[in-house]
Design a protein around this motif. Structure first.
Motif, mmCIF file in Angstrom:
data_model
loop_
_atom_site.group_PDB
_atom_site.id
_atom_site.type_symbol
_atom_site.label_atom_id
_atom_site.label_comp_id
_atom_site.label_asym_id
_atom_site.label_seq_id
_atom_site.Cartn_x
_atom_site.Cartn_y
_atom_site.Cartn_z
ATOM 1 N N LEU A 445 -13.012 -3.245 -10.119
ATOM 2 C CA LEU A 445 -12.342 -2.067 -10.679
ATOM 3 C C LEU A 445 -12.901 -1.613 -12.017
ATOM 4 O O LEU A 445 -12.335 -0.722 -12.640
ATOM 5 N N ARG A 446 -14.008 -2.190 -12.453
ATOM 6 C CA ARG A 446 -14.503 -1.797 -13.771
ATOM 7 C C ARG A 446 -14.936 -0.323 -13.817
ATOM 8 O O ARG A 446 -14.915 0.297 -14.869
ATOM 9 N N ASP A 447 -15.334 0.233 -12.675
ATOM 10 C CA ASP A 447 -15.742 1.630 -12.675
ATOM 11 C C ASP A 447 -15.143 2.425 -11.518
ATOM 12 O O ASP A 447 -15.646 3.445 -11.117
ATOM 13 N N ARG A 448 -14.044 1.924 -10.983
ATOM 14 C CA ARG A 448 -13.363 2.650 -9.903
ATOM 15 C C ARG A 448 -11.864 2.412 -9.969
ATOM 16 O O ARG A 448 -11.395 1.448 -10.562
ATOM 17 N N GLU A 449 -11.166 3.323 -9.351
ATOM 18 C CA GLU A 449 -9.702 3.308 -9.356
ATOM 19 C C GLU A 449 -9.220 3.149 -7.923
ATOM 20 O O GLU A 449 -9.826 3.669 -6.984
ATOM 21 N N VAL A 450 -8.146 2.413 -7.754
ATOM 22 C CA VAL A 450 -7.583 2.209 -6.428
ATOM 23 C C VAL A 450 -6.299 3.023 -6.307
ATOM 24 O O VAL A 450 -5.460 3.016 -7.215
ATOM 25 N N ARG A 451 -6.184 3.770 -5.181
ATOM 26 C CA ARG A 451 -5.034 4.634 -4.953
ATOM 27 C C ARG A 451 -4.493 4.410 -3.545
ATOM 28 O O ARG A 451 -5.234 3.960 -2.662
ATOM 29 N N PRO A 452 -3.233 4.763 -3.310
ATOM 30 C CA PRO A 452 -2.694 4.622 -1.954
ATOM 31 C C PRO A 452 -3.451 5.509 -0.970
ATOM 32 O O PRO A 452 -3.935 6.593 -1.319
ATOM 33 N N ALA A 453 -3.567 5.053 0.258
ATOM 34 C CA ALA A 453 -4.165 5.845 1.337
ATOM 35 C C ALA A 453 -3.047 6.420 2.194
ATOM 36 O O ALA A 453 -1.932 5.883 2.234
ATOM 37 N N PRO A 454 -3.308 7.526 2.881
ATOM 38 C CA PRO A 454 -2.280 8.077 3.777
ATOM 39 C C PRO A 454 -1.877 7.051 4.833
ATOM 40 O O PRO A 454 -2.696 6.257 5.288
ATOM 41 N N GLY A 455 -0.612 7.097 5.204
ATOM 42 C CA GLY A 455 -0.136 6.186 6.230
ATOM 43 C C GLY A 455 1.107 5.450 5.797
ATOM 44 O O GLY A 455 1.578 5.591 4.665
ATOM 45 N N PRO A 456 1.664 4.654 6.692
ATOM 46 C CA PRO A 456 2.907 3.928 6.374
ATOM 47 C C PRO A 456 2.684 2.832 5.355
ATOM 48 O O PRO A 456 1.554 2.382 5.120
ATOM 49 N N ALA A 457 3.767 2.401 4.725
ATOM 50 C CA ALA A 457 3.708 1.288 3.770
ATOM 51 C C ALA A 457 3.333 0.006 4.508
ATOM 52 O O ALA A 457 3.653 -0.172 5.691
ATOM 53 N N PRO A 458 2.637 -0.909 3.849
ATOM 54 C CA PRO A 458 2.249 -2.154 4.514
ATOM 55 C C PRO A 458 3.458 -3.014 4.864
ATOM 56 O O PRO A 458 4.465 -3.007 4.163
ATOM 57 N N VAL A 459 3.343 -3.712 5.958
ATOM 58 C CA VAL A 459 4.379 -4.638 6.404
ATOM 59 C C VAL A 459 3.921 -6.053 6.073
ATOM 60 O O VAL A 459 2.819 -6.463 6.457
ATOM 61 N N VAL A 460 4.746 -6.783 5.333
ATOM 62 C CA VAL A 460 4.387 -8.142 4.936
ATOM 63 C C VAL A 460 4.603 -9.086 6.109
ATOM 64 O O VAL A 460 5.694 -9.130 6.693
ATOM 65 N N GLU A 461 3.569 -9.828 6.443
ATOM 66 C CA GLU A 461 3.656 -10.786 7.537
ATOM 67 C C GLU A 461 3.511 -12.197 6.974
ATOM 68 O O GLU A 461 2.526 -12.500 6.289
ATOM 69 N N ALA A 462 4.497 -13.039 7.256
ATOM 70 C CA ALA A 462 4.505 -14.409 6.728
ATOM 71 C C ALA A 462 3.781 -15.328 7.703
ATOM 72 O O ALA A 462 4.373 -15.843 8.657
ATOM 73 N N LEU A 463 2.500 -15.536 7.458
ATOM 74 C CA LEU A 463 1.696 -16.454 8.255
ATOM 75 C C LEU A 463 1.490 -17.721 7.416
ATOM 76 O O LEU A 463 2.422 -18.172 6.766
ATOM 77 N N VAL A 464 0.316 -18.325 7.433
ATOM 78 C CA VAL A 464 0.064 -19.436 6.510
ATOM 79 C C VAL A 464 0.211 -18.929 5.085
ATOM 80 O O VAL A 464 0.750 -19.594 4.203
ATOM 81 N N THR A 465 -0.281 -17.700 4.840
ATOM 82 C CA THR A 465 -0.045 -16.998 3.580
ATOM 83 C C THR A 465 0.589 -15.647 3.910
ATOM 84 O O THR A 465 0.754 -15.293 5.085
ATOM 85 N N LEU A 466 0.932 -14.886 2.869
ATOM 86 C CA LEU A 466 1.489 -13.549 3.082
ATOM 87 C C LEU A 466 0.345 -12.560 3.280
ATOM 88 O O LEU A 466 -0.512 -12.403 2.406
#
Length: 484
Positions: A445-466
């Protein structure tokens, strides 16, 4: 017949003493909880979304829940004091002889993640030097290198600036752990072995999760069992090659592999421990860090003010006056101490999305947890996901606020933050993971910005990790020097 009521009890307490708990016939634990018919009714919900089930159960029955599962008492504990009792204050009375760690041992063998007692203590002593400063400098170098390769792939393949950051984080951390653990010379051959063993570990973990959700008799041949055997065979073959390559070199080295082999030669560890510890570190250094990076990028995209502060810190720390184009240099090990907000962002992400979302222990001796008498053999469940969202420990707990970890707000209470566990069993790879996560994030991220993409909100799935179900697309937008 109900127990006699002492004559000096107030009326409402006397009534409670005469009325046994509805679940009293199904558990020896003096705590409320569901009846067996409730568990059967909720079985599908538990499998589909265990996080939401635990949250709703705590809302209905409170911070101590007795589950009527067969063979042994089961107590869910959702207090800071209770978790601290089990994991720190009386940790010696609690073991990892649980279904959770038994399932993981099908992949790792008796590694640091799943072992107990003297075997765990000796393996920990052997491995600890690999996580001192010199080892972490190598982790830092490989983390930045992996981030630079990831940036190049993004530039070449990203469609309209949209990338699946979950897949990207998995790839970056795969490279770090493969090159750090499976060959100090980082040849193409050793790096390839690292990627192969990581892929096999992920395949095996997928089988373990599937079997845990839908148990079948051990004698029944199934496609998943065949997949597990194939994955374990790949792990065995790769580790054998890695060991043979290292033993053929002039020195064993002072990295994790070298320390393990020296301990085997000295008779401190059995030969099979090498495979178990390397696979354990793949899980600890790959999937968990990838989960952390994925949710950190998601949270930054959703909170532009926190991201602007991160960019301001990167601009100040990584600024270089030698480049005519004003580009920021890549971060390094020496920058870690100055990246305080970046580290706070990672810490707060781990509070909201702890990769190890559930911790289990079994009582080897009788104990008392938050006033609940716990007989030997009891299984205790603690969920960092819920514990770290308690309002009494973290004001406004659902809000993403990295300032909790900078000293600008109320201090995080002792024992209320445990993404890496606590006490003697604190994750040996904590500094490995934090070094990797902070430097990969800073490099990306030193020279770029992260923004939401179109689409539904992420769904958290509880596997070995989230993990986000079906990935996590985000937009990456370049930042020009004038924006800095």
């Amino acid at each position: 017949m109900p127990p006699p009521v002492p004559p000096d009890l107030p009326k409402d307490e006397a009534q409670q003493a005469r009325t046994p708990r509805p679940n009293a016939r199904y558990t020896v634990l003096d705590a409320p909880g569901p009846l067996p018919r409730d568990m059967l009714r909720d079985l599908l919900a538990i499998r589909r979304d265990p996080l939401e089930y635990l949250r709703s159960a705590a809302g209905r029955w409170g911070d101590h829940i007795a589950f009527p599962l067969p063979r042994s008492p089961v107590l869910f504990v959702n207090t800071v004091a209770g978790a601290r009792r089990v994991l720190v204050e009386n940790a010696g009375a609690w073991s990892k002889r649980t279904v959770q760690y038994g399932a993981l041992s099908l992949v790792t063998g008796s590694g640091l993640l799943t072992s107990d007692g003297s075997a765990w203590r000796e393996a920990r002593r052997v491995a600890q030097p690999a996580f001192h400063r010199s080892g972490l400098v190598a982790v830092a170098e490989q983390s930045v290198a992996a981030a630079e390769r990831l940036r190049a792939r993004w530039d070449a393949t990203a469609s309209e600036g949209v990338v699946d950051v979950d897949a990207a984080a998995l790839q970056a951390t795969l490279e770090v752990v493969g090159r750090t653990l499976f060959g100090g010379d980082v040849t193409a051959e050793s790096a390839g072995d690292g990627e192969r063993v990581v892929a096999a570990v992920l395949e095996a973990l997928g089988v373990v999760i599937s079997r845990a959700r839908t148990p079948v008799p051990g004698w029944l041949p199934t496609p998943s069992r065949a997949r597990l055997r194939r994955a374990n065979r790949v792990m065995d073959e790769v580790v054998e090659r890695v060991v043979a390559r290292r033993r053929a070199s002039d020195e064993l080295g002072d990295d994790l592999l070298g320390l393990l082999l020296a301990a085997v030669d000295e008779g401190r560890l059995p030969p099979e421990a090498v495979r178990g510890e390397l696979v354990t570190m793949v899980i600890a250094g790959h999937e968990t860090v990838a989960s952390c990076l994925t949710w950190t990028l998601h949270l930054l995209a959703e909170h532009p003010e926190a991201q602007r502060r991160l960019h301001a810190e990167l601009d100040a720390v990584l600024e270089t006056h030698e480049d005519d184009d004003g580009a920021l240099r890549a971060p390094s090990w020496e920058d870690l101490r100055a990246l305080t907000w970046t580290r706070a962002v990672v810490d707060e992400s781990l509070r909201l999305y702890p990769p190890a979302w559930v911790v289990t222990r079994r009582a080897d001796a009788d104990d008392v947890v938050d006033g609940v008498v716990v007989p030997a053999g009891t299984l205790v469940i603690v969920s960092p996901w819920l514990l770290q969202r308690r309002a009494d420990a973290h004001p406004d707990p659902e809000t993403f606020d990295p300032a909790r970890f900078t000293g600008e707000g109320p201090a995080v209470p002792r024992g209320a933050y445990l993404p890496f566990g606590a006490g003697a069993r604190l994750c040996i790879g904590r500094d490995f993971a934090l070094t990797e996560a902070v430097l990969v994030l800073a490099a990306l991220l030193r020279d770029r910005e992260v923004r939401p993409a179109p689409g539904p909100a992420p769904v958290v799935e509880a596997l070995v990790t989230l993990r986000p179900r079906h990935g996590l697309p985000l937009r990456l937008v370049p930042r020009s020097p004038t924006e800095r």
